[in-house]
Write a protein that holds these residues in place. Structure first.
Motif, mmCIF file in Angstrom:
data_model
loop_
_atom_site.group_PDB
_atom_site.id
_atom_site.type_symbol
_atom_site.label_atom_id
_atom_site.label_comp_id
_atom_site.label_asym_id
_atom_site.label_seq_id
_atom_site.Cartn_x
_atom_site.Cartn_y
_atom_site.Cartn_z
ATOM 1 N N TYR A 14 0.842 -1.075 -0.225
ATOM 2 C CA TYR A 14 0.073 0.015 -0.123
ATOM 3 C C TYR A 14 0.635 0.978 0.031
ATOM 4 N N THR A 15 0.414 2.450 -0.216
ATOM 5 C CA THR A 15 1.097 3.571 -0.498
ATOM 6 C C THR A 15 0.620 4.483 0.708
ATOM 7 N N ASP A 16 1.504 5.084 1.491
ATOM 8 C CA ASP A 16 1.077 6.206 2.630
ATOM 9 C C ASP A 16 1.146 7.298 2.136
ATOM 10 N N GLU A 17 0.589 8.279 2.916
ATOM 11 C CA GLU A 17 0.406 9.514 2.602
ATOM 12 C C GLU A 17 1.797 10.423 2.178
ATOM 13 N N GLU A 18 2.942 9.727 2.463
ATOM 14 C CA GLU A 18 4.250 10.491 1.977
ATOM 15 C C GLU A 18 4.753 9.849 0.924
ATOM 16 N N GLY A 19 4.104 8.885 0.057
ATOM 17 C CA GLY A 19 4.354 8.384 -1.290
ATOM 18 C C GLY A 19 5.159 6.993 -1.056
#
Length: 159
Positions: A14-19
Motif C-alpha cells: 500500500y502507499t502511505d501519505e508520503e508516497g
C-alpha cells in the motif's frame, strides 16, 4: 509488557501519505498496551525522483491509530522476535521486498545500514535483502562501506 509473538500473513503493498510503498506483517501483540507489532518493509522517496530507498524495521501500531517510526535496532529484534523465529521472519522480509519492489518498480533502489561498522554476521540480513532485490530484475551497481562514517551502502539499477 504482555507481548505475544504471533507471526501473520503479509499485508500490502500500500502507499502511505508520503508516497512510500509498504508491505508489512504482524509479529505479535501487546495486550496491555493495546498495540500490534509489525515488521514494515518500506520503499520511500529520495531526493532523486528515479530512486527509492529500501528499509525494513519493526513498528508498533496502537488502537488509537498511532504508528511508531521503524526500529532498526537489535534491541527491538531481541524484544519482539524470539531467536527460534528469526529465520522465518527474515524469509518473510525477503518475500515482502519482492512484493514492494514489484509494486513500485523504480529505476534505482538504494539501501543503507542504520548502524555503522557492522560485523559480517550482522550484514547477512542485508545480503538476503540484496538477493531479493536482484531477484526482482535489478542488478547491484555499487556496494561499499563509507570509510568516514562506517555505513554500508548498496545501489541497484533496473535491468
Amino acid at each position: 509488557m504482555a507481548y505475544e509473538f504471533q507471526i501473520d500473513e503479509l499485508e500490502g503493498p500500500y502507499t502511505d501519505e508520503e508516497g512510500s510503498q509498504i508491505v508489512e506483517f504482524i509479529l505479535g501483540f501487546d495486550v496491555e498496551q493495546d498495540s500490534i507489532v509489525v515488521m514494515s518493509v518500506i520503499l520511500f522517496p529520495t531526493t532523486d525522483p528515479n530512486a527509492l530507498e529500501l528499509c525494513f524495521g519493526i513498528r508498533t501500531k496502537t488502537a488509537s491509530g498511532e504508528v511508531s517510526g521503524p526500529d532498526y535496532g537489535r534491541e527491538g529484534a531481541d524484544l519482539y522476535i524470539p531467536r527460534e523465529y528469526r529465520a522465518q521472519v527474515l524469509a518473510k522480509v525477503r518475500e515482502s521486498i519482492a512484493l514492494v519492489v514489484a509494486a513500485a518498480l523504480p529505476a534505482s533502489i538504494v539501501m543503507e545500514t542504520f548502524y555503522p561498522a557492522l560485523p559480517p554476521q550482522a550484514l547477512q540480513k542485508y545480503d538476503g535483502a540484496a538477493a531479493a532485490v536482484i531477484g526482482c530484475g535489478y542488478r547491484l551497481e555499487d556496494s561499499f562501506r563509507d570509510t568516514e562514517n562506517g555505513i554500508n551502502y548498496w545501489l541497484f539499477g533496473k535491468l
